[in-house]
Scaffold this active site. Structure first.
Site, short mmCIF file in Angstrom:
data_model
loop_
_atom_site.label_atom_id
_atom_site.label_comp_id
_atom_site.label_asym_id
_atom_site.label_seq_id
_atom_site.Cartn_x
_atom_site.Cartn_y
_atom_site.Cartn_z
N LYS B 95 0.88 -1.17 0.00
CA LYS B 95 0.00 0.00 0.00
C LYS B 95 0.92 1.21 0.00
CE LYS B 95 -3.00 2.76 2.88
NZ LYS B 95 -3.89 2.88 4.05
N GLY B 156 -8.30 9.17 9.14
CA GLY B 156 -8.65 9.35 10.55
C GLY B 156 -9.75 10.36 10.83
N ALA B 183 -9.49 5.21 3.49
CA ALA B 183 -9.36 6.35 4.41
C ALA B 183 -10.58 7.26 4.44
CB ALA B 183 -8.14 7.21 4.08
N GLY B 184 -10.87 7.74 5.64
CA GLY B 184 -11.94 8.73 5.82
C GLY B 184 -13.29 8.13 6.17
N ASN B 205 -9.70 1.67 9.20
CA ASN B 205 -9.01 1.28 10.42
C ASN B 205 -9.63 1.94 11.66
OD1 ASN B 205 -5.46 0.91 11.24
ND2 ASN B 205 -7.20 0.79 12.57
N THR B 206 -9.52 3.29 11.72
CA THR B 206 -9.90 4.01 12.92
C THR B 206 -11.37 3.78 13.30
OG1 THR B 206 -8.33 5.70 12.20
CG2 THR B 206 -9.76 6.28 14.04
#
Lengths: 65, 256
Positions: B95, B156, B183-184, B205-206
């Site tokens: 990645k 994040g 992401a996001g 992830n977050t």
């Protein structure tokens, strides 16, 4: 001989990267190495000669997103 | 859905950072049935460094790992990190992140294309973390990328899809390239929206790691991703401005 290991100054007796790793306590670990910002593969460590002041990065698996 | 020859069972890819504990991470991955997780590389303090235990945990999960170049701000840094990751994790997958701006963590797309070109030539299978820019996407495909990963919003932030129009345009332009929103994503509804646009997978992830119950949230995301994909395959109706009765008008009684 003094080298910089992950940002810290360390003393190693051997100039050979493979032996220096063992001396620094990395024997048997899964790590990747770079000397002076250039990747050194595991198979090349036995032939890689370190010089005083070289910057050695030792990286291991870590959590990531 | 083919990511460099690999077809995952789940269209939810999960990051492995920020969980309250390794056990919680493991439960989240297992509960959601995830089979692709992202990992990273950091300085190791010696034999007792945390990296060895973490790697043992990940190997035990039996999942495919996607190492990242997170935190890299230059092409050289990203390429060297990718080379180190390939050896440690034993995979050509990478990645590719080349960060260009500290506040938004938005990719330096110029560096990204350059690094992608180098890594593809070295046999890497590159998953570039990119903005939703069509021209950047073209350049990445020319460089040899066979997967594209546009952001939904900055890493994040949990804001969801900031530019659905741009993401839709990307999907339309690259019907045959696997696309992943990376992401996001903050909520399962964001993930479902990405899948409804026809995206092949989402990577987050977050949103899971920082949930009150990460395993339950991972399960919620897994279902949202599945629902969004089913909806895309089912062919959503076209939205319209004027109301249209859903109950047939023909045969209506005259009662007043």
């Amino acid at each position: 001989m003094q080298i910089i290991v992950n940002g810290d100054t360390r003393e190693v007796a051997t100039p050979i990267l493979a032996e220096a790793l063992a001396e620094l306590g990395y024997a048997g670990t899964v790590v990747a190495t770079a000397v002076n910002e250039t990747f050194v593969s595991a198979t090349a460590r036995a032939q890689t000669i370190l010089a005083d002041g070289d910057r050695l990065e030792i990286l291991a698996p870590m959590q990531g997103g | 859905m083919d990511f460099y020859g690999f077809t995952p069972r789940s269209r939810l890819f999960l990051g492995t950072a920020q969980y309250p504990s390794p056990a919680v991470l493991q439960r989240a991955v297992e509960t959601a049935g995830v089979d692709v997780v992202t990992v990273s590389l950091r300085r190791e303090a010696g034999r007792l460094g945390g990296g060895q235990d973490f790697w043992a945990l990940i190997r035990g999960l039996g999942v495919k790992v996607l190492p990242n170049t997170a935190g890299c701000h230059s092409v050289k840094e990203a390429v060297t990190t990718a080379q180190m990751a390939r050896e440690v994790f034993g995979t050509p997958w990478i990645k590719l992140e080349v960060i260009g701006e500290a506040d938004t963590l938005q990719p330096d797309v110029f560096g990204l294309v350059e690094a992608a070109r180098i890594l593809c030539a070295e046999g890497f299978e590159v998953f570039p973390y990119m903005t939703e820019d069509l021209v950047v996407a073209e350049r990445l495909v020319e460089a040899g990328c066979r997967v594209l990963m546009p952001w939904g919003a900055p890493i994040g932030t949990g804001k969801g899809l900031n530019n659905p129009y741009g993401l839709r345009a990307l999907r339309a332009h690259f019907p045959d390239i696997p696309l992943v929103v990376d992401a996001g994503i903050g909520l399962p509804s964001h993930a479902a929206a990405a899948m409804e646009l026809g995206y092949d997978a989402v990577l987050l992830n977050t949103a899971v790691a920082k949930a009150g119950d990460p395993a339950a949230m991972a399960a919620a995301f897994a279902r949202a991703v599945e629902a969004g994909r089913l909806a895309f395959e089912a062919g959503p109706m076209e939205p319209r401005d004027m109301a249209a009765p859903s109950t047939p008008v023909l045969g209506r009684a005259l009662l007043g």
